[in-house]
Design a protein around this motif. Structure first.
Motif, mmCIF file in Angstrom:
data_model
loop_
_atom_site.group_PDB
_atom_site.id
_atom_site.type_symbol
_atom_site.label_atom_id
_atom_site.label_comp_id
_atom_site.label_asym_id
_atom_site.label_seq_id
_atom_site.Cartn_x
_atom_site.Cartn_y
_atom_site.Cartn_z
ATOM 1 N N THR A 81 0.643 -1.146 0.029
ATOM 2 C CA THR A 81 -0.040 -0.027 -0.048
ATOM 3 C C THR A 81 0.737 1.233 -0.107
ATOM 4 N N HIS A 82 0.361 2.374 -0.108
ATOM 5 C CA HIS A 82 1.141 3.626 -0.266
ATOM 6 C C HIS A 82 0.922 4.418 1.116
ATOM 7 N N TYR A 83 1.629 5.292 1.278
ATOM 8 C CA TYR A 83 1.236 6.128 2.687
ATOM 9 C C TYR A 83 1.480 7.635 2.280
ATOM 10 N N ASN A 84 1.645 7.987 0.941
ATOM 11 C CA ASN A 84 1.699 9.356 0.554
ATOM 12 C C ASN A 84 1.551 9.582 -1.033
ATOM 13 N N THR A 85 1.096 10.641 -1.459
ATOM 14 C CA THR A 85 0.954 10.932 -3.016
ATOM 15 C C THR A 85 1.697 12.267 -3.174
ATOM 16 N N VAL A 86 2.328 12.433 -4.256
ATOM 17 C CA VAL A 86 3.160 13.551 -4.646
ATOM 18 C C VAL A 86 2.867 13.875 -6.225
ATOM 19 N N GLY A 87 2.431 15.076 -6.242
ATOM 20 C CA GLY A 87 2.146 15.630 -7.678
ATOM 21 C C GLY A 87 3.263 15.883 -8.344
ATOM 22 N N ARG A 147 13.520 4.339 0.439
ATOM 23 C CA ARG A 147 13.335 5.878 0.523
ATOM 24 C C ARG A 147 13.425 6.088 2.118
ATOM 25 N N LEU A 148 13.916 7.366 2.231
ATOM 26 C CA LEU A 148 13.822 7.961 3.764
ATOM 27 C C LEU A 148 12.319 8.503 3.800
ATOM 28 N N LEU A 150 22.314 12.674 9.837
ATOM 29 C CA LEU A 150 22.020 13.188 8.533
ATOM 30 C C LEU A 150 20.706 13.974 8.653
ATOM 31 N N LYS A 151 19.833 13.368 9.304
ATOM 32 C CA LYS A 151 18.258 14.194 9.419
ATOM 33 C C LYS A 151 18.498 15.641 9.559
ATOM 34 N N THR A 152 19.344 15.925 10.620
ATOM 35 C CA THR A 152 19.373 17.440 11.160
ATOM 36 C C THR A 152 19.927 18.022 9.840
ATOM 37 N N PHE A 153 20.839 17.682 8.992
ATOM 38 C CA PHE A 153 21.364 18.249 7.952
ATOM 39 C C PHE A 153 20.316 18.335 6.699
ATOM 40 N N PHE A 154 19.642 17.342 6.305
ATOM 41 C CA PHE A 154 18.642 17.414 5.343
ATOM 42 C C PHE A 154 17.377 18.490 5.841
ATOM 43 N N ASP A 155 17.018 18.394 7.096
ATOM 44 C CA ASP A 155 15.917 19.333 7.581
ATOM 45 C C ASP A 155 16.367 20.604 7.736
ATOM 46 N N THR A 156 17.745 21.012 7.822
ATOM 47 C CA THR A 156 18.284 22.294 7.705
ATOM 48 C C THR A 156 18.097 23.013 6.199
ATOM 49 N N MET A 157 18.487 21.935 5.447
ATOM 50 C CA MET A 157 18.379 22.221 3.827
ATOM 51 C C MET A 157 17.147 22.132 3.396
ATOM 52 N N LEU A 158 16.110 22.008 4.242
ATOM 53 C CA LEU A 158 14.765 22.210 3.878
ATOM 54 C C LEU A 158 14.332 20.941 2.757
ATOM 55 N N ILE A 159 14.742 19.942 3.042
ATOM 56 C CA ILE A 159 14.551 18.588 2.168
ATOM 57 C C ILE A 159 13.386 17.834 2.997
ATOM 58 N N ASP A 160 12.337 17.977 2.055
ATOM 59 C CA ASP A 160 11.054 17.043 2.612
ATOM 60 C C ASP A 160 11.174 15.732 2.317
ATOM 61 N N MET A 161 11.450 14.646 2.945
ATOM 62 C CA MET A 161 11.484 13.310 2.513
ATOM 63 C C MET A 161 10.120 12.745 2.405
ATOM 64 N N ASP A 162 9.095 13.258 2.880
ATOM 65 C CA ASP A 162 7.658 12.761 2.490
ATOM 66 C C ASP A 162 7.005 13.161 1.296
ATOM 67 N N ASN A 163 7.621 14.202 0.578
ATOM 68 C CA ASN A 163 7.127 14.898 -0.307
ATOM 69 C C ASN A 163 7.929 15.372 -1.629
#
Length: 309
Positions: A192-198, A238-239, A262-275
């Motif tokens: 199943t899926h947990y998210n959709t991305v346009g 995927r993360l 690495l999560k803090t780094f990705f969050d600082t760079m505004l990388i949205d791993m869910d979308n």
């Protein structure tokens, strides 16, 4: 001359009657699904990135009806002859021996009961993971009416992390190889899926990860080059926004680079791993005494970095 051309036109229309909305009895299928992927938009590049597609067809009650694998020229298109009703098709691109479906006998199973897990028959420790396939995931729901042909375009989105890492400033033992380690990764997916991305005018479905479990992911055999750099590449599940990946570097049993979260780094760079559509990153980790600096090497227009004390 006019009569000859008239005959040719009639023959052409008859040969393609299924494609132009003719009655159902003139077609050998009543469902036609076209699969699409492009990393930049425009031309369909599915066959450049996906070698096979494995389709799992479910009925209106969610029970698995069939499993079909398509390869080569069959990858972009799937045609079926189905009774009227509602259906769901889940497709995995590049599914091979490194990932297995559990349970192993899925006939009649519901999609929420099925998982993909990495298969490591040669691993000394079954709890460790190594690079797997670059999976693509697609999902479509459709209704088959009593007559006519159903035509749908299905987007096959990224279902993997590609993380390239270059480490500099490490004073390890000369001539030995290194092992890169990424803790906190997930061992597989649900169906199943947990998210959709346009994306690109389509809906990209993000498959549900097995979030309740995390496993270390190893890339062994990494060696330094003449510039004092050590390079490795992770291909993993995927993360998500909740995943906390932790990088470290080893020589044998000796850890030569402390854990780098690495999560803090990705969050600082505004990388949205869910979308985000594509989790394809290249980072550089620089060790300078007691400090560790992290910087993106390539990520579209991303050029800034960050550091951790």
């Amino acid at each position: 001359m006019n009569k000859i051309w008239t005959v040719i036109i009639v023959i052409t229309l008859l040969c393609n009657s299924c494609e132009i909305g003719a009655p159902l009895e003139d077609c050998d299928y009543n469902v036609r699904l076209s699969f699409y992927y492009s990393n930049y938009g425009g031309t369909n590049q599915l066959r450049d990135y996906v070698a096979s597609m494995t389709d799992y067809l479910y009925d209106a009650q969610g029970k698995l009806l069939s499993v079909v694998t398509r390869t080569k020229a069959q990858v972009p298109t799937r045609t079926m002859q189905l009774p009227p009703g509602d259906y769901t098709l889940v497709s995995w691109g590049n599914l091979a021996e490194k990932t297995v479906v559990t349970p192993s006998l899925p006939e009649g199973m519901l999609p929420e009961e099925m998982n993909l897990r990495q298969n490591n028959p040669a691993a000394q420790d079954a709890a460790m993971q190594y690079n797997g396939e670059r999976l693509h995931y697609a999902r479509v729901e459709f209704n088959v009416p009593p007559s006519g042909v159903v035509r749908r375009t299905v987007y096959a989105g990224h279902a993997y992390l590609d993380l390239k890492v270059t480490v500099t400033g490490i004073a390890g033992a000369a001539g030995q190889s290194y092992t890169m380690r990424l803790d906190g990764t997930h061992p597989g997916y649900g169906f199943t899926h947990y998210n959709t991305v346009g994306t690109q005018g389509f809906t990209m479905y993000v498959p549900r990860l097995l979030r309740e479990e995390t496993v270390p992911h190893l890339v062994p055999g990494c060696r330094g080059n003449g510039y004092g750099e050590i390079y490795g590449e992770f291909v993993a599940a995927r993360l998500t926004g909740e995943t906390v990946p932790v990088f470290s570097l080893w020589q044998g049993d000796k850890q030569v680079l402390r854990n780098v979260e690495l999560k803090t780094f990705f969050d600082t760079m505004l990388i949205d791993m869910d979308n985000n559509e594509c989790q394809d990153f290249e980072i550089r980790i620089t060790v300078d005494g007691d400090r560790v600096y992290i910087q993106f090497v390539t990520l579209g227009d991303w050029i800034d970095g960050g550091s951790f004390g």
